[in-house]
Design an enzyme around this catalytic site. Sequence first.
Site, PDB file in Angstrom:
ATOM      1  N   ASP A   1       0.854  -1.175   0.000  1.00 18.87           N
ATOM      2  CA  ASP A   1       0.000   0.000   0.000  1.00 18.87           C
ATOM      3  C   ASP A   1       0.899   1.236   0.000  1.00 18.87           C
ATOM      4  O   ASP A   1       2.063   1.161   0.405  1.00 18.87           O
ATOM      5  CB  ASP A   1      -0.892  -0.030   1.243  1.00 18.87           C
ATOM      6  CG  ASP A   1      -1.890   1.101   1.268  1.00 18.87           C
ATOM      7  OD1 ASP A   1      -2.316   1.529   0.184  1.00 18.87           O
ATOM      8  OD2 ASP A   1      -2.254   1.559   2.365  1.00 18.87           O
TER       9      ASP A   1
ATOM     10  N   ASP B   1      -3.233  -1.415   5.410  1.00 19.49           N
ATOM     11  CA  ASP B   1      -3.730  -0.971   6.708  1.00 19.49           C
ATOM     12  C   ASP B   1      -5.245  -0.866   6.766  1.00 19.49           C
ATOM     13  O   ASP B   1      -5.815  -0.770   7.840  1.00 19.49           O
ATOM     14  CB  ASP B   1      -3.117   0.386   7.091  1.00 19.49           C
ATOM     15  CG  ASP B   1      -3.378   1.461   6.037  1.00 19.49           C
ATOM     16  OD1 ASP B   1      -4.069   1.163   5.029  1.00 19.49           O
ATOM     17  OD2 ASP B   1      -2.914   2.593   6.210  1.00 19.49           O
TER      18      ASP B   1
ATOM     19  N   ASP C   1      -7.804  -4.011   2.450  1.00 23.48           N
ATOM     20  CA  ASP C   1      -6.627  -4.854   2.222  1.00 23.48           C
ATOM     21  C   ASP C   1      -6.784  -6.249   2.807  1.00 23.48           C
ATOM     22  O   ASP C   1      -5.976  -7.134   2.501  1.00 23.48           O
ATOM     23  CB  ASP C   1      -5.384  -4.201   2.840  1.00 23.48           C
ATOM     24  CG  ASP C   1      -5.071  -2.848   2.231  1.00 23.48           C
ATOM     25  OD1 ASP C   1      -5.057  -2.766   0.993  1.00 23.48           O
ATOM     26  OD2 ASP C   1      -4.862  -1.885   2.981  1.00 23.48           O
TER      27      ASP C   1
END
Length: 903
Positions: A336, A643, A647
């Site tokens: 990410d 986070d 995800d």
Amino acid sequence: MSDILPSPINLEQPWALSSQDALSQLETSEEGLTREHAESRLAAYGRNELPSPEATPWWRRLLDQFDDILVYILMGAAVLKAINSEWVDFTVIAVVVIATAVIGVIQEGRAASALSSLKQMQSLDAQVRRDGAWVLVDAATLVPGDLVRIRAGDRVPADLRLLRGTNMRLDEAALTGESEPSEKSPEPVSREAGVGDRASMLFSGTILTAGEGVGVVVATGMHTEIGKISTLVADQETIATPLNRQLAHLGKQLSILIGVLTVAMVLVGRLIHDAPTEELLEAAIGFAVAAVPEGLPALVTITLALGVQQMAKRNAITRKMESVETLGAVTTICSDKTGTLTQNEMTARVVITTEGTYRVEGTGYDPEGRVVAPDGSNAALADHRGLAELVIAGGVSNDAGIEQTAVGWRVVGQPTEGALDVLATKAGVNIDRVTRVAHVPFESTHKFSATLDDVPTATGTERVVHAAGAPDRLLDRSTYQRSPEGKRVPLDRAMWEEQLETLTDQGLRVLAAASLPGEGLTDLTHSDLDEGLTFLGLVGIVDPPRPEVMEAIDRAHQAGIRVKMITGDHKGTATAIARELKIAPQEGPVEALTGADIERMKQDELCQVVRDVDIYARTSPEHKLRIVRALQSHDEVVAMTGDGVNDAPSITRANVGVAMGIKGTEATKEAADIVLADDNFATIERAVEEGRRIYDNIRKSVVFLLPSNGAQSLVILSAIVFGYTLPLTPLQILWVNLVNAITLSLALATEPAEPGIMNRPPRPKDEQILNRSSLWLVLLASLLIGAAALASFLITLDLSGDLPTARTTAVTLLILGQGAYLFNCRLLNTSAFTPRVLTGNPTIWISVGIMMALHLLFTYAPFMQAWFASAPIGILPWGLAAGFSALIFLIVEAAKAWLRQSH
């Protein structure tokens, strides 16, 4: 109005419908549902909550720990001990088996499931219009068609189609990964809009940070976006780790080999030498005990457990022990962007006025740094009037601020507006000296905020209107700009639009500032700002990369690991950060895919390009999941970081799921194998290095441990085949194995990383823990140690004529030979002819010392002589064992050199 509606998922693409069409298709109105209709729909659709996962009972999780071929071998050894009535030995092995299982259960059972955490994200209650009145109800009783009122600070209780709203901003970071709150309005958007671009929707579990509004429920429970994510999480199969597969393969090979050789040995003894049944039974038990690597499962578990502790010191908290080793096999890291590669702290980087382009130093909300003038000098405000006006306007026209806390600086308010406050501080402006008279707050329809302020001057105060916000909106209202000399001149809109495009192409978020003489004004309205503004300039803002991430990515590339950015942010921003971090080339075109691109692709089409594309923007949970699967279809070992709740499915699917410990949601942490305590990508790179070290140590331990079993087996096998007296008794064999298991083999678990460990490519996914080179070393060492033990036995027996003395000499050779071979295994990939082989791991010498103390006890203590049929030996047997051991070391080193050259 009908009592029963179709399933709520049949309301297709509500974000693209008008408010009235959404109400009509849901068969509701601005007055909401009646209590009776709500109850009937609740019965039809079910409660607005995610189902609790079925918990696996502790006893089942405990039994699962025994489902391993090496544990079967261990239990087989215990059964052999029980058959031989050796209850002490049986107890020791049983304790090892049970301890291994308990450690596994504890490691895997410390937290609840990801689905439980997703459930906790749902709102507890909601304001709903029922029977024409607003009432507070349990959010779990919401149904499609309910009208819900939501205000700043509320958590959205279900997926809502916005009907009306004022200045609404929604924090969707947990769902989309977007760092900035999303602006919401009732206007419909394109049917093709991704989750992050559906401005007319409010999603369950997200938080309204500003404004208020009313929406109609379009999806509840498992039909919400967060519900779909929970389904994706639940549907993911656990991927077996490379180590699990390799150990299972090794265990099967060992069990087959042991069985075949045992049968062959018994047949030879009976058919060729006509050995008595009792002698054959003793030999068979001795051979099986010698061949079974009892300490291997415990050794692997202990090595992993030590690795878990070491990784915790490096801010990587491990939830599943096997994932420590899997990290060492990672070939691709999908990361990410926001908060992982970047700081998640918006920072002003560039300021453009008519005087030129200024560079802003420093990152994050820490106000340390300076503003650098176009000529490279410090930009003193007295000499840069245009800059001074801009930073004052940006700093005073918003309600954000920064404050220092025990853990650092943080912004209070909107992050982008906070960046303007930090900029003002870096430039040396004290905005607290400015007195606010009136305020026009930010609204999504206008996209700017403004204040009427009294600004101190050398002669008193000056009343000025300051505005900051979207550049296009302020350009529309501006008539003038400041010349480099400070005069008001006509606006050059084309020039500013060109500058705006330049900053946007760099992936920067851009804000503008403007001013207006405020003399005579006592209040401020939007109509006062419709025209006549003086455009002051542009501020380019970015969520900057973490300072240590660039080096970590470079080290990952050196280690043969690809790094891919998968983010919910816009393509331009993602590409700019990727260039800066050297994920993408610094110059030339960059290939990047958006969620919309992935949506148009079939899975096989995605598989064809997934390895070549390193930037993925505006992605949804389904897109991230497809990317991970596509990579795995090429046998890539994938680590996925994130986070947000979005995800969780891909983290669950990845070979190693990595969650952020500080800013990560609970759902993501529970889905992950590893949690980063510092939310830092560099920690992942260090964890990969640790994973490689641990795998190397497991390989070293296996390569070291197996020759002990192999040598003993060869000694027993040779004695039966050639008709010798057994050189070792089963109890002596167990003693050698026990001494090795509790001393020498554990020493290798603490070995430091070998030089250049991160300069070699990831090991092939199908590579066995005993690769070709390792297997040759195991066979050679087994043959050398076994032959030396047998030779020591025969020489001593011939010289002394005493069987206990000869057997004790053979045991001494096995102990010393393994000790010499330990130093061969310390540097398995390089030469051991270096002083480093004697340093760097004090555990080695502690282990050797304990081993020698135990063997001296075995040799000279009367009670040990009585238990193990050992005997005291003189200098000649010791010299014989030491000489053979030195020869073993030299021959193995020669073999290692030959194997290195042949590869």
